[in-house]
Write a protein that holds these residues in place. Structure first.
Motif, PDB file in Angstrom:
ATOM      1  N   GLU A  69       0.980  -1.145   0.062  1.00  0.00           N
ATOM      2  CA  GLU A  69       0.030   0.100   0.019  1.00  0.00           C
ATOM      3  C   GLU A  69       0.925   1.173   0.048  1.00  0.00           C
ATOM      4  OE1 GLU A  69      -2.760  -0.053   3.006  1.00  0.00           O
ATOM      5  OE2 GLU A  69      -3.598  -1.848   2.662  1.00  0.00           O
ATOM      6  N   ASN A  70       0.492   2.222  -0.489  1.00  0.00           N
ATOM      7  CA  ASN A  70       1.031   3.694  -0.644  1.00  0.00           C
ATOM      8  C   ASN A  70       2.397   3.740  -0.827  1.00  0.00           C
ATOM      9  OD1 ASN A  70      -1.537   4.714   0.375  1.00  0.00           O
ATOM     10  ND2 ASN A  70      -0.739   3.951   2.497  1.00  0.00           N
ATOM     11  N   PRO A  71       2.786   3.081  -2.283  1.00  0.00           N
ATOM     12  CA  PRO A  71       4.193   3.283  -2.719  1.00  0.00           C
ATOM     13  C   PRO A  71       4.587   4.726  -2.787  1.00  0.00           C
ATOM     14  CG  PRO A  71       2.925   2.659  -4.358  1.00  0.00           C
ATOM     15  CD  PRO A  71       2.003   2.703  -3.112  1.00  0.00           C
ATOM     16  N   SER A  72       5.830   5.195  -2.518  1.00  0.00           N
ATOM     17  CA  SER A  72       6.355   6.544  -2.347  1.00  0.00           C
ATOM     18  C   SER A  72       6.561   7.016  -3.439  1.00  0.00           C
ATOM     19  CB  SER A  72       7.546   6.420  -1.397  1.00  0.00           C
ATOM     20  OG  SER A  72       8.639   5.921  -1.913  1.00  0.00           O
ATOM     21  N   GLY A  73       7.206   6.158  -4.800  1.00  0.00           N
ATOM     22  CA  GLY A  73       7.279   6.714  -5.818  1.00  0.00           C
ATOM     23  C   GLY A  73       9.016   6.655  -5.916  1.00  0.00           C
ATOM     24  N   THR A  74       9.711   6.302  -4.693  1.00  0.00           N
ATOM     25  CA  THR A  74      11.348   6.157  -4.714  1.00  0.00           C
ATOM     26  C   THR A  74      11.534   4.647  -4.725  1.00  0.00           C
ATOM     27  OG1 THR A  74      11.294   8.237  -3.419  1.00  0.00           O
ATOM     28  CG2 THR A  74      13.162   6.776  -3.043  1.00  0.00           C
ATOM     29  N   GLY A  75      12.789   4.411  -5.388  1.00  0.00           N
ATOM     30  CA  GLY A  75      12.991   2.995  -5.508  1.00  0.00           C
ATOM     31  C   GLY A  75      14.839   2.972  -5.323  1.00  0.00           C
ATOM     32  N   LEU A  76      15.242   1.971  -4.842  1.00  0.00           N
ATOM     33  CA  LEU A  76      16.569   1.529  -4.504  1.00  0.00           C
ATOM     34  C   LEU A  76      17.003   0.346  -5.320  1.00  0.00           C
ATOM     35  CD1 LEU A  76      19.516   1.954  -3.156  1.00  0.00           C
ATOM     36  CD2 LEU A  76      18.489   0.658  -1.319  1.00  0.00           C
ATOM     37  N   VAL A  77      17.902   0.428  -6.327  1.00  0.00           N
ATOM     38  CA  VAL A  77      18.533  -0.886  -6.859  1.00  0.00           C
ATOM     39  C   VAL A  77      19.616  -1.194  -5.933  1.00  0.00           C
ATOM     40  CG1 VAL A  77      19.666  -1.590  -8.749  1.00  0.00           C
ATOM     41  CG2 VAL A  77      17.602  -0.286  -9.268  1.00  0.00           C
ATOM     42  N   PHE A  78      19.809  -2.339  -5.189  1.00  0.00           N
ATOM     43  CA  PHE A  78      20.636  -2.631  -4.472  1.00  0.00           C
ATOM     44  C   PHE A  78      21.506  -3.664  -4.854  1.00  0.00           C
ATOM     45  CE2 PHE A  78      22.387  -5.326  -0.861  1.00  0.00           C
ATOM     46  CZ  PHE A  78      22.867  -4.343   0.065  1.00  0.00           C
ATOM     47  N   VAL A  79      22.804  -3.565  -5.075  1.00  0.00           N
ATOM     48  CA  VAL A  79      23.899  -4.623  -5.519  1.00  0.00           C
ATOM     49  C   VAL A  79      24.474  -5.451  -4.301  1.00  0.00           C
ATOM     50  CG1 VAL A  79      25.785  -5.146  -7.106  1.00  0.00           C
ATOM     51  CG2 VAL A  79      24.312  -3.086  -7.595  1.00  0.00           C
ATOM     52  N   PRO A  80      24.507  -6.709  -4.321  1.00  0.00           N
ATOM     53  CA  PRO A  80      24.926  -7.457  -3.134  1.00  0.00           C
ATOM     54  C   PRO A  80      26.379  -7.499  -3.010  1.00  0.00           C
ATOM     55  CG  PRO A  80      23.243  -8.735  -4.003  1.00  0.00           C
ATOM     56  CD  PRO A  80      23.545  -7.665  -5.140  1.00  0.00           C
ATOM     57  N   GLY A  81      26.939  -7.904  -1.977  1.00  0.00           N
ATOM     58  CA  GLY A  81      28.373  -8.076  -1.955  1.00  0.00           C
ATOM     59  C   GLY A  81      28.871  -9.495  -2.680  1.00  0.00           C
ATOM     60  N   ALA A  82      30.127  -9.459  -2.961  1.00  0.00           N
ATOM     61  CA  ALA A  82      30.672 -10.497  -3.597  1.00  0.00           C
ATOM     62  C   ALA A  82      30.142 -11.766  -2.916  1.00  0.00           C
ATOM     63  CB  ALA A  82      32.218 -10.373  -3.688  1.00  0.00           C
ATOM     64  N   ARG A  83      29.901 -12.624  -3.812  1.00  0.00           N
ATOM     65  CA  ARG A  83      29.491 -14.242  -3.306  1.00  0.00           C
ATOM     66  C   ARG A  83      28.632 -14.254  -2.004  1.00  0.00           C
ATOM     67  NH1 ARG A  83      34.215 -16.362  -1.442  1.00  0.00           N
ATOM     68  NH2 ARG A  83      33.445 -18.406  -1.693  1.00  0.00           N
ATOM     69  N   VAL A  84      27.716 -13.397  -1.872  1.00  0.00           N
ATOM     70  CA  VAL A  84      26.781 -13.337  -0.881  1.00  0.00           C
ATOM     71  C   VAL A  84      25.475 -13.316  -1.502  1.00  0.00           C
ATOM     72  CG1 VAL A  84      25.725 -11.984   0.920  1.00  0.00           C
ATOM     73  CG2 VAL A  84      27.952 -11.797   0.466  1.00  0.00           C
ATOM     74  N   ASP A  85      24.663 -14.297  -1.094  1.00  0.00           N
ATOM     75  CA  ASP A  85      23.337 -14.757  -1.476  1.00  0.00           C
ATOM     76  C   ASP A  85      22.358 -13.392  -1.700  1.00  0.00           C
ATOM     77  OD1 ASP A  85      20.846 -15.744  -1.961  1.00  0.00           O
ATOM     78  OD2 ASP A  85      20.642 -17.344  -0.374  1.00  0.00           O
ATOM     79  N   PRO A  86      21.809 -12.963  -2.799  1.00  0.00           N
ATOM     80  CA  PRO A  86      21.110 -11.917  -2.506  1.00  0.00           C
ATOM     81  C   PRO A  86      19.981 -11.903  -1.699  1.00  0.00           C
ATOM     82  CG  PRO A  86      21.712 -12.384  -4.865  1.00  0.00           C
ATOM     83  CD  PRO A  86      22.063 -13.728  -3.994  1.00  0.00           C
ATOM     84  N   TYR A  87      19.455 -13.096  -1.434  1.00  0.00           N
ATOM     85  CA  TYR A  87      18.229 -13.309  -0.603  1.00  0.00           C
ATOM     86  C   TYR A  87      18.677 -12.825   1.027  1.00  0.00           C
ATOM     87  CZ  TYR A  87      15.746 -15.433  -4.305  1.00  0.00           C
ATOM     88  OH  TYR A  87      15.179 -15.529  -5.392  1.00  0.00           O
ATOM     89  N   ALA A  88      19.790 -12.951   1.337  1.00  0.00           N
ATOM     90  CA  ALA A  88      20.428 -12.479   2.266  1.00  0.00           C
ATOM     91  C   ALA A  88      20.188 -11.034   3.022  1.00  0.00           C
ATOM     92  CB  ALA A  88      21.893 -13.000   2.704  1.00  0.00           C
TER      93      ALA A  88
END
Length: 248
Positions: A69-88
């Motif tokens: 609900e109520n998205p702000s219109g702001t987004g962040l593209v986040f890049v994981p560290g080396a050899r770290v599971d993105p789901y972490a």
């Protein structure tokens, strides 16, 4: 004078075969190493999936966490560290989605190594509609990659999570936030300070007392790191507060 051409050819063939065999072994070892990721802690990720305030979509190249609900219109593209599971990183970053309505897109880097991922930023921004204000950020080496993506025209700002830039952004008009841990044994406070000159003069530096390098995700102990005195929930709260105060 005569030459023994068959003998020379056999020698060249043996040398070529040996070189190819060595290269094949090196490639196999590298692929095994790159795919031996630091696994995310399942309960932390599952907590996000079960949170009714957050919608999670997983694609072949990203994980999208957006407010129901109520998205702000702001987004962040986040890049994981080396050899770290993105789901972490889901649990730690989910707080800002719930708190401010920001959308977070966690990338799935090529071979789990951000610096090998040459895909443009719009590979990930196109996964979400209705975002008018994009930030890019990343943890550790993922932050180094984020610095390289920060010159994309749609990017408003850069957020570094226990990381620093290798390229010079000091003359840019980007809004920049650098969040680090006081007990980080890898991206140490000294390293953060030494690279500060590559960022704009109005960069905001936020040090989370009691956090180490691995505190920014949920993937266990990382070799060479310091010892954290914050638990995972406390770190999530501190990280959410820092991001919200910055205006994400």
């Amino acid at each position: 004078m005569t030459t023994n051409r068959p003998r020379i050819r056999r020698r060249v063939l043996r040398i070529s075969t040996a070189v190819v065999s060595v290269l094949a072994v090196v490639i196999v070892v590298f692929l095994v190493w790159a795919n031996s990721v630091m696994q995310g802690e399942r309960p932390a990720a599952l907590e996000v999936w079960r949170n009714p305030a957050i919608s999670v979509t997983s694609t072949d190249h990203s994980i999208v966490m957006s407010p129901t609900e109520n998205p702000s219109g702001t987004g962040l593209v986040f890049v994981p560290g080396a050899r770290v599971d993105p789901y972490a990183y889901m649990y730690k970053l989910s707080g800002i989605v719930e708190e401010t309505g920001a959308t977070v897109v966690i990338t799935k880097p090529t071979l789990n190594l951000a610096l090998l991922d040459t895909r443009p930023l719009d590979t990930f921004t196109q996964d979400v509609a209705g975002i008018s204000n994009w930030y890019v950020g990343g943890h550790s080496l993922g932050g180094v990659r984020a610095c390289l993506l920060a010159d994309s025209p749609e990017v408003t700002g850069l957020i570094l999570f226990a990381s620093y830039c290798a390229n010079d952004l000091s003359a840019s008009t980007l809004r920049v936030l650098s969040i680090s841990g006081s007990d980080d044994g890898l991206s140490t406070p000294e390293k953060i300070e030494a690279a500060a000159q590559l960022l704009p003069d109005d960069t905001v530096f936020d040090v989370i007392v009691g956090a180490n390098h691995a505190s920014f995700g949920d993937y266990g102990v990382q070799p060479g790191d310091g010892t954290a005195s914050l638990d995972s929930a406390q770190m999530r709260d501190q990280l959410t507060a820092a991001l919200a105060e910055f205006g994400l």
